[in-house]
Design a protein around this motif. Structure first.
Motif, mmCIF file in Angstrom:
data_model
loop_
_atom_site.group_PDB
_atom_site.id
_atom_site.type_symbol
_atom_site.label_atom_id
_atom_site.label_comp_id
_atom_site.label_asym_id
_atom_site.label_seq_id
_atom_site.Cartn_x
_atom_site.Cartn_y
_atom_site.Cartn_z
ATOM 1 N N ASP A 187 4.741 5.733 -41.356
ATOM 2 C CA ASP A 187 4.376 6.870 -40.534
ATOM 3 C C ASP A 187 4.129 6.352 -39.114
ATOM 4 N N SER A 188 4.895 6.856 -38.139
ATOM 5 C CA SER A 188 4.775 6.341 -36.774
ATOM 6 C C SER A 188 3.477 6.779 -36.100
ATOM 7 N N ILE A 189 2.772 7.747 -36.654
ATOM 8 C CA ILE A 189 1.490 8.179 -36.097
ATOM 9 C C ILE A 189 0.353 7.303 -36.604
ATOM 10 N N THR A 190 0.325 7.054 -37.913
ATOM 11 C CA THR A 190 -0.791 6.296 -38.501
ATOM 12 C C THR A 190 -0.476 4.824 -38.710
ATOM 13 N N GLY A 191 0.825 4.468 -38.757
ATOM 14 C CA GLY A 191 1.209 3.094 -39.060
ATOM 15 C C GLY A 191 1.125 2.766 -40.530
ATOM 16 N N ARG A 192 0.837 3.762 -41.363
ATOM 17 C CA ARG A 192 0.693 3.533 -42.799
ATOM 18 C C ARG A 192 2.055 3.364 -43.469
ATOM 19 N N GLU A 240 8.709 9.341 -39.246
ATOM 20 C CA GLU A 240 8.781 8.445 -40.393
ATOM 21 C C GLU A 240 9.939 7.466 -40.211
ATOM 22 N N LYS A 293 0.080 -1.173 -34.308
ATOM 23 C CA LYS A 293 -0.534 -0.584 -35.492
ATOM 24 C C LYS A 293 -0.354 -1.526 -36.675
ATOM 25 N N LEU A 313 0.039 -2.850 -40.376
ATOM 26 C CA LEU A 313 0.613 -2.450 -41.650
ATOM 27 C C LEU A 313 0.207 -3.480 -42.687
ATOM 28 N N THR A 359 4.291 3.120 -47.069
ATOM 29 C CA THR A 359 4.294 3.548 -48.453
ATOM 30 C C THR A 359 5.541 3.004 -49.131
#
Length: 200
Positions: free
Chosen positions: A34-39, A20, A3, A5, A41
């Motif tokens: 976020d381990s689901i979206t790879g986003r 997270e 994913k 980043l 912050t």
């Protein structure tokens, strides 16, 4: 699973919550992933040159930075409190129970496993790892330490009593050069390297 980043050199991954992670960039930012979206912050500005991090059983994050220093980081505010100087080039940190373990890189020699006192930062040598390119350190759900050999082997287990390592799968090499690893609440091992999140 790979994913993307933001383009940062992300080091020192440690699990915070179910989906997270918190990670630190070399240039001094604390981020959640976020381990689901790879986003990612950004949460706080912290010291630069952080090369390893670990989360203690009480939720406090410990960082090794400036090649020789140990500090505590409040996971909610990013407030950094100095612990002391360990004098090691630490490339990975992880707790087994209340004991903080560290991988120390030694140029042109095998890396070594240490424990680090979380009150004084004093290091205690455990033993030689027989590897020269270990980055990151994580504790599996069964209590075993694992690291990533970026120069040859890929994932290895690390004996917490001796420092001895075992290649988990000799048919898998060192790519993608994992720089930070940790386990989530479900026992899944995650890794991060240069802006990418991997499920291992």
């Amino acid at each position: 699973m790979n994913k993307t980043l933001p383009t940062l050199l992300l080091l020192g991954l440690c699990a915070l919550a179910r989906a997270e992670f918190v990670t630190f960039s070399w240039d001094g930012t604390m981020e959640t992933i976020d381990s689901i979206t790879g986003r990612a912050t950004t949460r706080a500005v912290v010291p630069n040159e952080i090369n390893a991090s670990a989360i203690a059983p009480d939720g406090t994050i410990y960082i090794s930075w400036d090649r020789t220093r140990l500090s505590r980081v409040d996971p909610g505010t990013g407030t950094v409190t100095a612990v002391g100087v360990h004098g090691l080039d630490i490339r990975g940190l992880s707790f087994v129970g209340n004991t903080l373990y560290a991988i120390h890189h030694v140029d042109a020699q095998n890396d070594r496993l240490y424990t680090i006192n979380t009150t004084t930062a004093a290091p205690t040598l455990i033993g030689n790892t027989n590897h020269t390119g270990l980055q990151s350190l994580a504790t599996r759900a069964d209590g075993f330490l694992v690291s990533w050999d970026t120069s040859l082997a890929g994932m290895v287990t690390v004996n917490a009593a001796t420092g001895a390592t075992t290649d988990v799968n000799p048919s898998v090499g060192s790519a993608p050069g994992i720089q930070g690893m940790d386990i989530d609440a479900y026992g899944v091992l995650w890794g991060v390297n240069r802006g990418h999140l991997y499920r291992i």
